[in-house]
Design an enzyme around this catalytic site. Sequence first.
Site, short mmCIF file in Angstrom:
data_model
loop_
_atom_site.label_atom_id
_atom_site.label_comp_id
_atom_site.label_asym_id
_atom_site.label_seq_id
_atom_site.Cartn_x
_atom_site.Cartn_y
_atom_site.Cartn_z
N ASP A 65 0.82 -1.21 0.00
CA ASP A 65 0.00 0.00 0.00
C ASP A 65 0.85 1.26 0.00
O ASP A 65 2.08 1.21 0.16
CB ASP A 65 -0.96 -0.01 1.21
CG ASP A 65 -0.29 -0.39 2.51
OD1 ASP A 65 0.96 -0.36 2.59
OD2 ASP A 65 -0.99 -0.72 3.48
N ASN A 132 -7.57 -2.39 14.24
CA ASN A 132 -8.96 -2.68 13.89
C ASN A 132 -9.09 -3.88 12.96
O ASN A 132 -10.13 -4.10 12.35
CB ASN A 132 -9.62 -1.44 13.26
CG ASN A 132 -8.97 -1.03 11.95
OD1 ASN A 132 -8.01 -1.66 11.51
ND2 ASN A 132 -9.49 0.01 11.32
N HIS A 134 -7.33 -4.39 10.19
CA HIS A 134 -7.05 -4.17 8.77
C HIS A 134 -5.77 -4.89 8.36
O HIS A 134 -4.86 -5.09 9.17
CB HIS A 134 -7.05 -2.68 8.40
CG HIS A 134 -5.86 -1.87 8.84
ND1 HIS A 134 -6.01 -0.65 9.47
CD2 HIS A 134 -4.53 -2.04 8.70
CE1 HIS A 134 -4.81 -0.13 9.69
NE2 HIS A 134 -3.89 -0.96 9.23
N GLU A 139 -9.66 -1.64 5.22
CA GLU A 139 -10.32 -1.32 6.47
C GLU A 139 -11.57 -2.20 6.64
O GLU A 139 -12.03 -2.83 5.67
CB GLU A 139 -10.72 0.16 6.46
CG GLU A 139 -9.54 1.13 6.33
CD GLU A 139 -8.80 1.36 7.66
OE1 GLU A 139 -8.78 0.46 8.51
OE2 GLU A 139 -8.22 2.46 7.81
C1 GLP Z 1 -0.34 0.42 8.48
C2 GLP Z 1 -0.08 -0.43 7.25
C3 GLP Z 1 -0.35 -1.88 7.53
C4 GLP Z 1 0.34 -2.31 8.81
C5 GLP Z 1 -0.21 -1.49 9.96
C6 GLP Z 1 0.36 -1.89 11.31
O1 GLP Z 1 -1.67 0.77 8.62
N1 GLP Z 1 -0.87 -0.05 6.14
O2 GLP Z 1 0.12 -2.68 6.44
O3 GLP Z 1 0.11 -3.67 9.04
O4 GLP Z 1 0.11 -0.14 9.70
O5 GLP Z 1 1.58 -1.26 11.51
P1 GLP Z 1 2.53 -1.47 12.75
O6 GLP Z 1 3.41 -2.63 12.40
O7 GLP Z 1 3.30 -0.19 12.85
O8 GLP Z 1 1.68 -1.73 13.93
#
Ligand code: GLP
Length: 238
Positions: A65, A132, A134, A139
Site C-alpha cells: 500500500d 482494527n 485491517h 479497512e
Molecule cells: C499500516 C499499514 C499496515 C500495517 C499497519 C500496522 O496501517 N498499512 O500494512 O500492518 O500499519 O503497523 P505497525 O506494524 O506499525 O503496527
Amino acid sequence: MKIEVLDNSNINSRAYQEILSVVTGKAHPVLGLATGTTPIGLYQLMVNGYQQGVSYKHVSTYNLDEYVGIDGGNVNSYRYFMNHHLFDHIDIDKDNTHVPCGVGDLTEQCNNYNNMLSQQPIDIQILGIGVNGHIAFNEPNTPMDSTTHVVALTDSTIKANARLFAHEQLVPQQAITMGLANIMNAKKIVVLATGQGKAQAVKDMVQGKVSVACPASILQNHPDVLLLCDKQAAMLLD
Ligand code: GLP
C-alpha cells in the site's frame, strides 16, 4: 492457520527464515512486503544477510500500500520507508521493486498494479495487522473480492499512524492498497503481530467469524498462513 508464539526478539528472525528459503530456493522469487513498525527488524535482517552474501539481484517485490497525495520522495511515503529500511542497502534492482503510486491517475495506478500482480504471483507475503483488524489498508467492510483500490482511512487508522508524522493533520486521509483478493493470491502468507494493542485484532483474525468486520479474518480461508506473534498479541487466544 499455523501459529507460533515467540519471544518478541525472535519474531523477525523466524520471518527471515521463511523469506530466506524463498530468496535462495527460487530462480525469480517474488516477495510481498509490508510497512509499519513491526517488520523493520525483518528488513534489518535481510540487509545483514546481504552483507553476508545473500543476493537479491533476481528478486522482485510488491508492497501492499501507499498513501494518496504524497510521492515517493516524501519521508512519510511507504516508497521512502522501503528504500530507507531495505532497498537502498541490498543489491536488488530498484526497477523490480513495486510500491503502489499514490499520485497521478489513481484508477490507472490501480489497474497497472493489478496487472503486474496477475503476471507475477507473490511467493511469500509479509503482513502486519492494524488494531482494527485491517491488513494492508483494507479497512473493516472492505469486500472480500477487492483488488487494488483507493480507500478512505478510518479515524482509528489515522490516529494509529499519526505517530510517524509531525502532526496528525499531516496524515493523508486516503491510501491506495492491494485488495483482499490480491493478498489471498499469495502462495504463502506470514503475519507478524506484536504487543497487547493487537490482541483483539489477533483474536478476531484467528478465532472470529470470517467477516468484513475484521478484514484479517479472511486469512482463515487461505491454505498456507503462518502467524508469528508474541505473548501479548496472543493473550486473548483460547
Ligand atoms: C499500516 C499499514 C499496515 C500495517 C499497519 C500496522 O496501517 N498499512 O500494512 O500492518 O500499519 O503497523 P505497525 O506494524 O506499525 O503496527
